[in-house]
Motif scaffolding. Structure first.
Motif, PDB file in Angstrom:
ATOM      1  N   LEU A 106      72.355   0.467  17.494  1.00 17.73           N
ATOM      2  CA  LEU A 106      71.080  -0.263  17.424  1.00 17.73           C
ATOM      3  C   LEU A 106      70.206   0.283  18.540  1.00 17.73           C
ATOM      4  O   LEU A 106      68.910   0.483  18.367  1.00 17.73           O
ATOM      5  CB  LEU A 106      71.131  -1.499  17.318  1.00 17.73           C
ATOM      6  CG  LEU A 106      70.041  -2.524  17.460  1.00 17.73           C
ATOM      7  CD1 LEU A 106      69.007  -2.357  15.987  1.00 17.73           C
ATOM      8  CD2 LEU A 106      70.129  -3.972  17.429  1.00 17.73           C
ATOM      9  N   THR A 107      70.651   0.457  19.741  1.00 21.07           N
ATOM     10  CA  THR A 107      69.964   1.099  21.005  1.00 21.07           C
ATOM     11  C   THR A 107      69.448   2.378  20.589  1.00 21.07           C
ATOM     12  O   THR A 107      68.500   2.787  20.689  1.00 21.07           O
ATOM     13  CB  THR A 107      70.905   1.002  22.069  1.00 21.07           C
ATOM     14  OG1 THR A 107      71.369  -0.258  22.513  1.00 21.07           O
ATOM     15  CG2 THR A 107      70.229   1.417  23.386  1.00 21.07           C
ATOM     16  N   VAL A 108      70.317   3.183  19.664  1.00 27.41           N
ATOM     17  CA  VAL A 108      69.780   4.514  19.689  1.00 27.41           C
ATOM     18  C   VAL A 108      68.798   4.533  18.633  1.00 27.41           C
ATOM     19  O   VAL A 108      67.747   5.330  18.650  1.00 27.41           O
ATOM     20  CB  VAL A 108      70.912   5.510  19.197  1.00 27.41           C
ATOM     21  CG1 VAL A 108      70.651   6.754  18.658  1.00 27.41           C
ATOM     22  CG2 VAL A 108      72.134   5.473  20.359  1.00 27.41           C
ATOM     23  N   LEU A 109      68.862   3.776  17.458  1.00 25.00           N
ATOM     24  CA  LEU A 109      68.006   3.467  16.352  1.00 25.00           C
ATOM     25  C   LEU A 109      66.519   3.233  17.187  1.00 25.00           C
ATOM     26  O   LEU A 109      65.462   3.801  16.836  1.00 25.00           O
ATOM     27  CB  LEU A 109      68.409   2.727  15.525  1.00 25.00           C
ATOM     28  CG  LEU A 109      67.416   2.259  14.417  1.00 25.00           C
ATOM     29  CD1 LEU A 109      67.003   3.564  13.588  1.00 25.00           C
ATOM     30  CD2 LEU A 109      67.936   1.089  13.425  1.00 25.00           C
ATOM     31  N   LEU A 110      66.446   2.062  17.848  1.00 24.43           N
ATOM     32  CA  LEU A 110      65.248   1.521  18.200  1.00 24.43           C
ATOM     33  C   LEU A 110      64.723   2.374  19.401  1.00 24.43           C
ATOM     34  O   LEU A 110      63.526   2.599  19.291  1.00 24.43           O
ATOM     35  CB  LEU A 110      65.630   0.342  19.155  1.00 24.43           C
ATOM     36  CG  LEU A 110      66.107  -0.919  18.262  1.00 24.43           C
ATOM     37  CD1 LEU A 110      66.320  -2.358  18.959  1.00 24.43           C
ATOM     38  CD2 LEU A 110      64.884  -1.290  17.268  1.00 24.43           C
TER      39      LEU A 110
END
Length: 131
Positions: free
Chosen positions: A39-43
């Protein structure tokens, strides 16, 4: 109205990335990247896409010199407000919000400059297409 919307989205992009509160990507990502790496990478990628869109449009419409010029006008306005004792620079949180505001104005003006130029001059801006 279009220029205001472009500025609001620029402000949100910058404020979502970093601001002096705990509600921003940098703070959230640094606290949760181990548990929430996907999720950190996606955001982070979504924010990067937003920056690419804004920076590319700004550089194409007003260029680097235009960006410096708009930022200089905003800085001079802040200087006038400080000189008239309407603005205090003692609080680092306020300074951060002022910086976010200044950068968002640069991006908002850059993103909407073609519309401003069309309203002022009646001329349309078009991208050159290699043929």
């Amino acid at each position: 109205m279009g220029l205001l919307i472009r500025w609001v989205f620029a402000f949100l992009l910058l404020a979502l990335t970093f601001n002096p509160t705990q509600y921003n990507y940098v703070h959230w990502g640094s606290m949760n990247y181990v548990e929430e790496l996907p999720l950190t990478v996606l955001l982070g990628l979504l924010l990067v896409i937003g920056y690419i869109i804004y920076l590319r449009a700004t550089l194409r419409s007003i260029g680097g010199f235009g960006m410096v010029l708009v930022l200089s006008v905003v800085a001079a306005l802040a200087w006038v407000l400080y000189d008239w004792n309407m603005l205090s620079l003692d609080n680092t949180d306020v300074n951060t919000w002022i910086a976010i505001l200044a950068l968002s104005i640069v991006l908002g003006v850059g993103m909407g400059w073609s519309h401003v130029r069309r309203m002022l001059s009646g001329q349309l801006d078009v991208d050159e297409v290699d043929g």
